[in-house]
Design a protein around this motif. Structure first.
Motif, PDB file in Angstrom:
ATOM      1  N   GLN A  93      33.723  -3.043 -19.194  1.00  0.00           N
ATOM      2  CA  GLN A  93      34.205  -3.097 -17.816  1.00  0.00           C
ATOM      3  C   GLN A  93      35.440  -2.215 -17.708  1.00  0.00           C
ATOM      4  N   GLY A  94      35.512  -1.439 -16.654  1.00  0.00           N
ATOM      5  CA  GLY A  94      36.651  -0.551 -16.448  1.00  0.00           C
ATOM      6  C   GLY A  94      36.259   0.649 -15.618  1.00  0.00           C
ATOM      7  N   TYR A  95      36.928   1.746 -15.889  1.00  0.00           N
ATOM      8  CA  TYR A  95      36.727   2.964 -15.102  1.00  0.00           C
ATOM      9  C   TYR A  95      35.265   3.393 -15.053  1.00  0.00           C
ATOM     10  N   LEU A  96      34.581   3.427 -16.197  1.00  0.00           N
ATOM     11  CA  LEU A  96      33.196   3.907 -16.215  1.00  0.00           C
ATOM     12  C   LEU A  96      32.257   2.947 -15.495  1.00  0.00           C
ATOM     13  N   SER A  97      32.465   1.645 -15.633  1.00  0.00           N
ATOM     14  CA  SER A  97      31.605   0.699 -14.911  1.00  0.00           C
ATOM     15  C   SER A  97      31.845   0.805 -13.406  1.00  0.00           C
ATOM     16  N   LYS A  98      33.060   1.133 -13.021  1.00  0.00           N
ATOM     17  CA  LYS A  98      33.342   1.342 -11.597  1.00  0.00           C
ATOM     18  C   LYS A  98      32.693   2.641 -11.109  1.00  0.00           C
ATOM     19  N   THR A  99      32.576   3.620 -11.997  1.00  0.00           N
ATOM     20  CA  THR A  99      31.868   4.849 -11.659  1.00  0.00           C
ATOM     21  C   THR A  99      30.394   4.536 -11.409  1.00  0.00           C
ATOM     22  N   VAL A 100      29.803   3.677 -12.242  1.00  0.00           N
ATOM     23  CA  VAL A 100      28.419   3.249 -12.041  1.00  0.00           C
ATOM     24  C   VAL A 100      28.290   2.544 -10.686  1.00  0.00           C
ATOM     25  N   HIS A 101      29.248   1.713 -10.374  1.00  0.00           N
ATOM     26  CA  HIS A 101      29.251   0.980  -9.104  1.00  0.00           C
ATOM     27  C   HIS A 101      29.278   1.955  -7.918  1.00  0.00           C
ATOM     28  N   LEU A 103      28.348   5.093  -7.952  1.00  0.00           N
ATOM     29  CA  LEU A 103      27.071   5.792  -7.965  1.00  0.00           C
ATOM     30  C   LEU A 103      25.982   4.940  -7.313  1.00  0.00           C
ATOM     31  N   ALA A 104      25.948   3.669  -7.650  1.00  0.00           N
ATOM     32  CA  ALA A 104      24.945   2.767  -7.065  1.00  0.00           C
ATOM     33  C   ALA A 104      25.091   2.695  -5.547  1.00  0.00           C
ATOM     34  N   HIS A 105      26.311   2.642  -5.058  1.00  0.00           N
ATOM     35  CA  HIS A 105      26.516   2.600  -3.607  1.00  0.00           C
ATOM     36  C   HIS A 105      26.011   3.876  -2.931  1.00  0.00           C
ATOM     37  N   LEU A 106      26.247   5.008  -3.551  1.00  0.00           N
ATOM     38  CA  LEU A 106      25.758   6.260  -2.974  1.00  0.00           C
ATOM     39  C   LEU A 106      24.234   6.297  -2.933  1.00  0.00           C
ATOM     40  N   LEU A 107      23.606   5.655  -3.899  1.00  0.00           N
ATOM     41  CA  LEU A 107      22.146   5.651  -3.951  1.00  0.00           C
ATOM     42  C   LEU A 107      21.527   4.555  -3.084  1.00  0.00           C
ATOM     43  N   ASP A 108      22.242   3.442  -2.913  1.00  0.00           N
ATOM     44  CA  ASP A 108      21.635   2.330  -2.171  1.00  0.00           C
ATOM     45  C   ASP A 108      22.022   2.278  -0.704  1.00  0.00           C
ATOM     46  N   GLY A 109      22.931   3.122  -0.268  1.00  0.00           N
ATOM     47  CA  GLY A 109      23.216   3.207   1.152  1.00  0.00           C
ATOM     48  C   GLY A 109      24.469   2.510   1.631  1.00  0.00           C
ATOM     49  N   PHE A 110      25.279   1.962   0.730  1.00  0.00           N
ATOM     50  CA  PHE A 110      26.542   1.376   1.150  1.00  0.00           C
ATOM     51  C   PHE A 110      27.603   2.458   1.206  1.00  0.00           C
ATOM     52  N   ILE A 111      28.305   2.535   2.319  1.00  0.00           N
ATOM     53  CA  ILE A 111      29.342   3.557   2.457  1.00  0.00           C
ATOM     54  C   ILE A 111      30.474   3.277   1.483  1.00  0.00           C
ATOM     55  N   GLY A 112      31.056   4.353   0.984  1.00  0.00           N
ATOM     56  CA  GLY A 112      32.206   4.263   0.094  1.00  0.00           C
ATOM     57  C   GLY A 112      33.140   5.424   0.366  1.00  0.00           C
ATOM     58  N   ILE A 113      34.258   5.414  -0.300  1.00  0.00           N
ATOM     59  CA  ILE A 113      35.241   6.469  -0.082  1.00  0.00           C
ATOM     60  C   ILE A 113      34.683   7.835  -0.477  1.00  0.00           C
ATOM     61  N   ASP A 114      33.677   7.855  -1.362  1.00  0.00           N
ATOM     62  CA  ASP A 114      33.065   9.115  -1.796  1.00  0.00           C
ATOM     63  C   ASP A 114      31.974   9.608  -0.852  1.00  0.00           C
ATOM     64  N   SER A 115      31.593   8.809   0.120  1.00  0.00           N
ATOM     65  CA  SER A 115      30.537   9.207   1.054  1.00  0.00           C
ATOM     66  C   SER A 115      31.034  10.338   1.947  1.00  0.00           C
ATOM     67  N   VAL A 116      30.299  11.416   2.000  1.00  0.00           N
ATOM     68  CA  VAL A 116      30.631  12.501   2.925  1.00  0.00           C
ATOM     69  C   VAL A 116      29.814  12.284   4.195  1.00  0.00           C
ATOM     70  N   PHE A 117      28.501  12.449   4.114  1.00  0.00           N
ATOM     71  CA  PHE A 117      27.626  12.158   5.249  1.00  0.00           C
ATOM     72  C   PHE A 117      27.192  10.700   5.138  1.00  0.00           C
ATOM     73  N   TYR A 118      27.309   9.979   6.255  1.00  0.00           N
ATOM     74  CA  TYR A 118      26.812   8.605   6.278  1.00  0.00           C
ATOM     75  C   TYR A 118      26.042   8.377   7.571  1.00  0.00           C
ATOM     76  N   ASN A 119      24.828   7.895   7.409  1.00  0.00           N
ATOM     77  CA  ASN A 119      23.908   7.648   8.506  1.00  0.00           C
ATOM     78  C   ASN A 119      24.009   6.166   8.888  1.00  0.00           C
ATOM     79  N   CYS A 120      24.797   5.868   9.911  1.00  0.00           N
ATOM     80  CA  CYS A 120      24.975   4.476  10.354  1.00  0.00           C
ATOM     81  C   CYS A 120      23.682   3.890  10.913  1.00  0.00           C
ATOM     82  N   LEU A 121      22.800   4.722  11.390  1.00  0.00           N
ATOM     83  CA  LEU A 121      21.572   4.237  12.030  1.00  0.00           C
ATOM     84  C   LEU A 121      20.579   3.692  11.016  1.00  0.00           C
TER      85      LEU A 121
END
Length: 167
Positions: A93-101, A103-121
């Motif tokens: 648990q730490g920096y790398l597990s948070k990187t996985v987290h 990454l998962a958000h970018l793939l599953d559709g949850f917006i995050g601070i790293d999201s550039v384009f986000y489709n709210c619809l």
């Protein structure tokens, strides 16, 4: 009050006019559990309707930037010895597990601070062919709203992007 710029997002939203779309985007950020800014600014000059000739290019650019972030995170995990899913069993648990987290958000559709384009619809970092066709049929009802996020106190901001290696 000193504001710290944290990043921007291109938000796809629908509505009858620009003002109503801005209100919906503000409401979205006010209710978001995942991305918390002390202050957001809607960049009116950079926000456009789907009727704008640059709309499709801006969407495609945002989609490309999202993929680049995903690829960067995958490379980062690989560089640290976690390039295979089976290696994740040994990740602490730490920096790398948070990187996985992230990454998962970018793939599953949850917006995050790293999201550039986000489709709210579609609650997505992508754009379906069905929605793209709907936008092309009725461009006056779709907008790309550029939002910039700020923190009043950098210590309260999401620190993960600030910890990443700069490539």
């Amino acid at each position: 009050m000193d504001q710290h710029y944290l990043g921007y997002h291109e938000i796809l939203i629908d509505g009858s006019d620009y003002e109503s779309c801005c209100r919906r985007v503000e409401s979205f950020f006010n209710s978001s559990e995942l991305v918390r800014y002390d202050h957001i600014v809607i960049d009116e000059k950079s926000s456009i309707s789907a009727a704008d000739e640059d709309f499709r290019q801006r969407i495609d650019s945002g989609l490309t930037e999202n993929r680049q972030v995903v690829n960067k995170l995958i490379r980062e995990l690989s560089d640290e010895g976690f390039g295979e899913l089976s290696d994740w069993e040994y990740m602490e648990q730490g920096y790398l597990s948070k990187t996985v987290h992230t990454l998962a958000h970018l793939l599953d559709g949850f917006i995050g601070i790293d999201s550039v384009f986000y489709n709210c619809l579609e609650d997505s970092h992508t754009l379906s062919a069905v929605l793209r066709a709907r936008i092309e049929k009725n461009p006056a009802n779709y907008y790309l709203i550029r939002v910039e996020g700020f923190a009043a106190d950098r210590s309260r901001a999401d620190q993960l992007p600030l910890l990443r290696k700069q490539f």
